[in-house]
Design a protein around this motif. Sequence first.
Motif, PDB file in Angstrom:
ATOM      1  N   ASP A   1       0.839  -1.202   0.000  1.00  0.00           N
ATOM      2  CA  ASP A   1       0.000   0.000   0.000  1.00  0.00           C
ATOM      3  C   ASP A   1       0.880   1.261   0.000  1.00  0.00           C
ATOM      4  O   ASP A   1       1.785   1.386   0.824  1.00  0.00           O
ATOM      5  CB  ASP A   1      -0.884  -0.023   1.260  1.00  0.00           C
ATOM      6  CG  ASP A   1      -1.993   1.014   1.204  1.00  0.00           C
ATOM      7  OD1 ASP A   1      -1.687   2.213   0.981  1.00  0.00           O
ATOM      8  OD2 ASP A   1      -3.168   0.635   1.394  1.00  0.00           O
ATOM      9  N   LYS A   2       0.589   2.161  -0.929  1.00  0.00           N
ATOM     10  CA  LYS A   2       1.436   3.355  -1.124  1.00  0.00           C
ATOM     11  C   LYS A   2       1.423   4.312   0.065  1.00  0.00           C
ATOM     12  O   LYS A   2       2.342   5.117   0.232  1.00  0.00           O
ATOM     13  CB  LYS A   2       0.993   4.111  -2.388  1.00  0.00           C
ATOM     14  CG  LYS A   2       1.417   3.422  -3.664  1.00  0.00           C
ATOM     15  CD  LYS A   2       1.350   4.396  -4.845  1.00  0.00           C
ATOM     16  CE  LYS A   2       1.978   3.789  -6.096  1.00  0.00           C
ATOM     17  NZ  LYS A   2       1.217   2.615  -6.579  1.00  0.00           N
ATOM     18  N   ARG A   3       0.386   4.222   0.899  1.00  0.00           N
ATOM     19  CA  ARG A   3       0.335   5.113   2.063  1.00  0.00           C
ATOM     20  C   ARG A   3       1.527   4.890   3.000  1.00  0.00           C
ATOM     21  O   ARG A   3       1.946   5.799   3.714  1.00  0.00           O
ATOM     22  CB  ARG A   3      -0.976   4.898   2.837  1.00  0.00           C
ATOM     23  CG  ARG A   3      -2.169   5.520   2.143  1.00  0.00           C
ATOM     24  CD  ARG A   3      -3.437   5.167   2.864  1.00  0.00           C
ATOM     25  NE  ARG A   3      -3.783   3.755   2.677  1.00  0.00           N
ATOM     26  CZ  ARG A   3      -4.802   3.144   3.297  1.00  0.00           C
ATOM     27  NH1 ARG A   3      -5.545   3.810   4.153  1.00  0.00           N
ATOM     28  NH2 ARG A   3      -5.066   1.876   3.062  1.00  0.00           N
ATOM     29  N   LEU A   4       2.084   3.672   2.957  1.00  0.00           N
ATOM     30  CA  LEU A   4       3.229   3.373   3.821  1.00  0.00           C
ATOM     31  C   LEU A   4       4.479   4.140   3.406  1.00  0.00           C
ATOM     32  O   LEU A   4       5.478   4.163   4.126  1.00  0.00           O
ATOM     33  CB  LEU A   4       3.501   1.869   3.840  1.00  0.00           C
ATOM     34  CG  LEU A   4       2.402   1.020   4.496  1.00  0.00           C
ATOM     35  CD1 LEU A   4       2.638  -0.456   4.234  1.00  0.00           C
ATOM     36  CD2 LEU A   4       2.331   1.291   5.993  1.00  0.00           C
ATOM     37  N   LYS A   5       4.432   4.760   2.211  1.00  0.00           N
ATOM     38  CA  LYS A   5       5.576   5.552   1.726  1.00  0.00           C
ATOM     39  C   LYS A   5       5.456   7.034   2.076  1.00  0.00           C
ATOM     40  O   LYS A   5       6.370   7.819   1.819  1.00  0.00           O
ATOM     41  CB  LYS A   5       5.696   5.406   0.206  1.00  0.00           C
ATOM     42  CG  LYS A   5       6.236   4.051  -0.236  1.00  0.00           C
ATOM     43  CD  LYS A   5       6.371   4.020  -1.753  1.00  0.00           C
ATOM     44  CE  LYS A   5       7.118   2.798  -2.243  1.00  0.00           C
ATOM     45  NZ  LYS A   5       8.553   2.814  -1.931  1.00  0.00           N
ATOM     46  N   LEU A   6       4.321   7.425   2.633  1.00  0.00           N
ATOM     47  CA  LEU A   6       4.107   8.842   2.966  1.00  0.00           C
ATOM     48  C   LEU A   6       5.033   9.297   4.088  1.00  0.00           C
ATOM     49  O   LEU A   6       5.312   8.548   5.017  1.00  0.00           O
ATOM     50  CB  LEU A   6       2.662   9.055   3.427  1.00  0.00           C
ATOM     51  CG  LEU A   6       1.560   9.007   2.374  1.00  0.00           C
ATOM     52  CD1 LEU A   6       0.198   9.091   3.065  1.00  0.00           C
ATOM     53  CD2 LEU A   6       1.716  10.147   1.377  1.00  0.00           C
TER      54      LEU A   6
END
Length: 174
Positions: free
Chosen positions: A10-15
């Motif tokens: 999930d890309k949110r983990l890169k925020l």
Amino acid sequence: MIYDIVVYPDKRLKLVSETVGSFDEVLHALLDDMYETMIAKNGVGLAAIQIGVPKRVLIVNVPIESDEEGVDLQPRENTLEIINPVITYRSDEKIKFQEGCLSVPGFYEDVERYAMVTIAYQDRYGEQFVIEDDAFLAVALQHEIDHLDGKLFIEKLSYIKRKKFEKEWKKREK
Ligand code: CO
């Protein structure tokens, strides 16, 4: 309230999470929900982004003992609530621990971290504190702070171990 955990990839983990400015009921509810969620999922640490909230908030609760059934105890009052942490000292010495992550379920691997760190942070009321720790707590804190900067422990693996992880993960997604 128990949240679903945001899981890799999930890309949110890169925020990169945002600095907390209000130490209000919203923050307190978030911290309470994070504790409930961490306990429900058998974690020892959790960053807010792991429940989808991009704020610089993390909790750690190192299990102290086992009860008669051999279950680790993590009483509420032992929870370290850390807001807006900044690492102000890193030891030259490194340490290797086997790490896991609720956002990368079922995968464990040795990761190298600083053996000792000093961290300046705020508590849920905005009061400033400093914590200096080594061993497991230092490792856990570095792991959680990485989450606030959009980093996962699997990014610290050697090329070969990372490949091994990708292979295992793909197999599991099928
Ligand atoms: Co994690």
